[in-house]
Write an enzyme that holds these catalytic residues in place. Structure first.
Site, PDB file in Angstrom:
ATOM      1  N   ASP A 104      -5.862  -9.251  -0.838  1.00  0.00           N
ATOM      2  CA  ASP A 104      -4.989  -8.752   0.222  1.00  0.00           C
ATOM      3  C   ASP A 104      -5.804  -8.380   1.458  1.00  0.00           C
ATOM      4  OD1 ASP A 104      -6.243  -6.636  -1.077  1.00  0.00           O
ATOM      5  OD2 ASP A 104      -4.432  -5.492  -1.451  1.00  0.00           O
ATOM      6  N   ASP A 107     -11.885  -4.408   2.980  1.00  0.00           N
ATOM      7  CA  ASP A 107     -12.091  -3.130   3.665  1.00  0.00           C
ATOM      8  C   ASP A 107     -13.598  -2.894   3.761  1.00  0.00           C
ATOM      9  OD1 ASP A 107     -11.714  -0.592   4.709  1.00  0.00           O
ATOM     10  OD2 ASP A 107     -11.078   0.314   2.845  1.00  0.00           O
ATOM     11  N   ASP A 163      -0.337  -1.080  -0.602  1.00  0.00           N
ATOM     12  CA  ASP A 163       0.467   0.101  -0.923  1.00  0.00           C
ATOM     13  C   ASP A 163      -0.140   1.400  -0.417  1.00  0.00           C
ATOM     14  OD1 ASP A 163      -1.715   0.151  -2.889  1.00  0.00           O
ATOM     15  OD2 ASP A 163      -0.555   1.768  -3.815  1.00  0.00           O
ATOM     16  N   ARG A 169       4.529  -1.914  -0.974  1.00  0.00           N
ATOM     17  CA  ARG A 169       4.042  -3.263  -1.257  1.00  0.00           C
ATOM     18  C   ARG A 169       5.101  -4.306  -0.892  1.00  0.00           C
ATOM     19  NH1 ARG A 169      -0.762  -2.887  -4.231  1.00  0.00           N
ATOM     20  NH2 ARG A 169      -0.819  -1.285  -5.814  1.00  0.00           N
TER      21      ARG A 169
HETATM   22  P1  IMP Z   1     -13.002  -2.564  -0.528  1.00  0.00           P
HETATM   23  O1  IMP Z   1     -13.862  -2.617  -1.756  1.00  0.00           O
HETATM   24  O2  IMP Z   1     -13.290  -1.303   0.259  1.00  0.00           O
HETATM   25  O3  IMP Z   1     -13.107  -3.786   0.352  1.00  0.00           O
HETATM   26  O4  IMP Z   1     -11.535  -2.330  -1.072  1.00  0.00           O
HETATM   27  C1  IMP Z   1     -10.556  -3.283  -1.058  1.00  0.00           C
HETATM   28  C2  IMP Z   1      -9.288  -2.767  -1.707  1.00  0.00           C
HETATM   29  O5  IMP Z   1      -8.910  -1.466  -1.248  1.00  0.00           O
HETATM   30  C3  IMP Z   1      -8.152  -3.692  -1.304  1.00  0.00           C
HETATM   31  O6  IMP Z   1      -8.025  -4.760  -2.200  1.00  0.00           O
HETATM   32  C4  IMP Z   1      -6.957  -2.770  -1.275  1.00  0.00           C
HETATM   33  O7  IMP Z   1      -6.353  -2.731  -2.547  1.00  0.00           O
HETATM   34  C5  IMP Z   1      -7.526  -1.402  -0.951  1.00  0.00           C
HETATM   35  N1  IMP Z   1      -7.361  -1.095   0.495  1.00  0.00           N
HETATM   36  C6  IMP Z   1      -8.306  -1.154   1.447  1.00  0.00           C
HETATM   37  N2  IMP Z   1      -7.809  -0.831   2.659  1.00  0.00           N
HETATM   38  C7  IMP Z   1      -6.481  -0.571   2.470  1.00  0.00           C
HETATM   39  C8  IMP Z   1      -5.408  -0.184   3.366  1.00  0.00           C
HETATM   40  O8  IMP Z   1      -5.560  -0.020   4.598  1.00  0.00           O
HETATM   41  N3  IMP Z   1      -4.189  -0.025   2.783  1.00  0.00           N
HETATM   42  C9  IMP Z   1      -3.963  -0.176   1.447  1.00  0.00           C
HETATM   43  N4  IMP Z   1      -4.937  -0.544   0.592  1.00  0.00           N
HETATM   44  C10 IMP Z   1      -6.194  -0.739   1.087  1.00  0.00           C
END
Ligand code: IMP
Length: 183
Positions: A104, A107, A163, A169
């Site tokens: 999705d 981040d 979410d 979602r």
């Molecule tokens: P990362 O390891 O920090 O890249 O985390 C990624 C995961 O965190 C994604 O797959 C999302 O499930 C969740 N996530 C990151 N940013 C958001 C946001 O702005 N809204 C909701 N879920 C997020």
């Protein structure tokens, strides 16, 4: 659920469902070309990637197989630690397969960088990433995302599979969640 149904909860709208649909179609056209002579296996990361997987896969003109993984980050709080626990693994062997991870949002990139390393050790023919959204300012670990829908500001967003506390979602479109919702 439409953006207008939850407008009081959103600080602002980033993309309507129509704008997301148009961009997903462009991404699919690129994937069509790149995987024309390959045997594409799309691996969706539950739960967030459900919408991205459904829309991206149905926009393809080539065949694909689909499988799913569920993962959770170790650690407390809202930020991911980068140490990932696999809650549900794939049903398919990926040895010699052309794997496209479908996410999705990217981040910090910590989850994906762990996942790519894990999947690479299983000897796929190739491994690439498609993500509907990416927050370039939040990136802590370099991950090569070949197909990106939209680069967005470093804010907490909901909709299109993403979410807050299990909700939003099913929201068509993407919006920045108003801080008053989690205050
Ligand atoms: P990362 O390891 O920090 O890249 O985390 C990624 C995961 O965190 C994604 O797959 C999302 O499930 C969740 N996530 C990151 N940013 C958001 C946001 O702005 N809204 C909701 N879920 C997020």
């Amino acid at each position: 659920m439409n953006l207008t149904d939850v407008s009081a909860d959103l600080a602002n709208v980033l993309y309507t469902q129509e704008q997301i649909d148009a961009r997903i179609a462009e991404m699919a056209a690129q994937i069509d070309q790149d995987y024309a002579d390959k045997n594409l296996l799309m691996v969706g990361i539950l739960n967030g990637a459900v919408m991205t997987m459904a829309d991206l896969s149905r926009s393809l003109t080539i065949h694909c197989e689909m499988d799913w993984m569920a993962i959770s980050s170790y650690g407390s709080g809202v930020s991911s630690s980068g140490v990932v626990r696999i809650l549900k693994d794939m049903n398919t062997s990926i040895v010699g397969r052309d794997v496209l991870i479908v996410e999705d949002i990217v981040d910090t990139g910590l989850t994906l960088s762990y996942l790519v390393e894990n999947l690479r050790s299983r000897n796929p023919a190739s491994i690439e990433i498609a993500a509907a959204f990416r927050k370039p300012e939040a990136l802590k670990k370099q991950v090569d995302v070949k197909y990106v829908g939209f680069d967005i500001p470093n804010e907490f967003v909901v909709g299109f599979g993403l979410d807050y506390a299990g909700k939003y979602r099913n929201l068509r479109g993407l919006g920045v969640l108003s801080p008053k919702v989690y205050a």
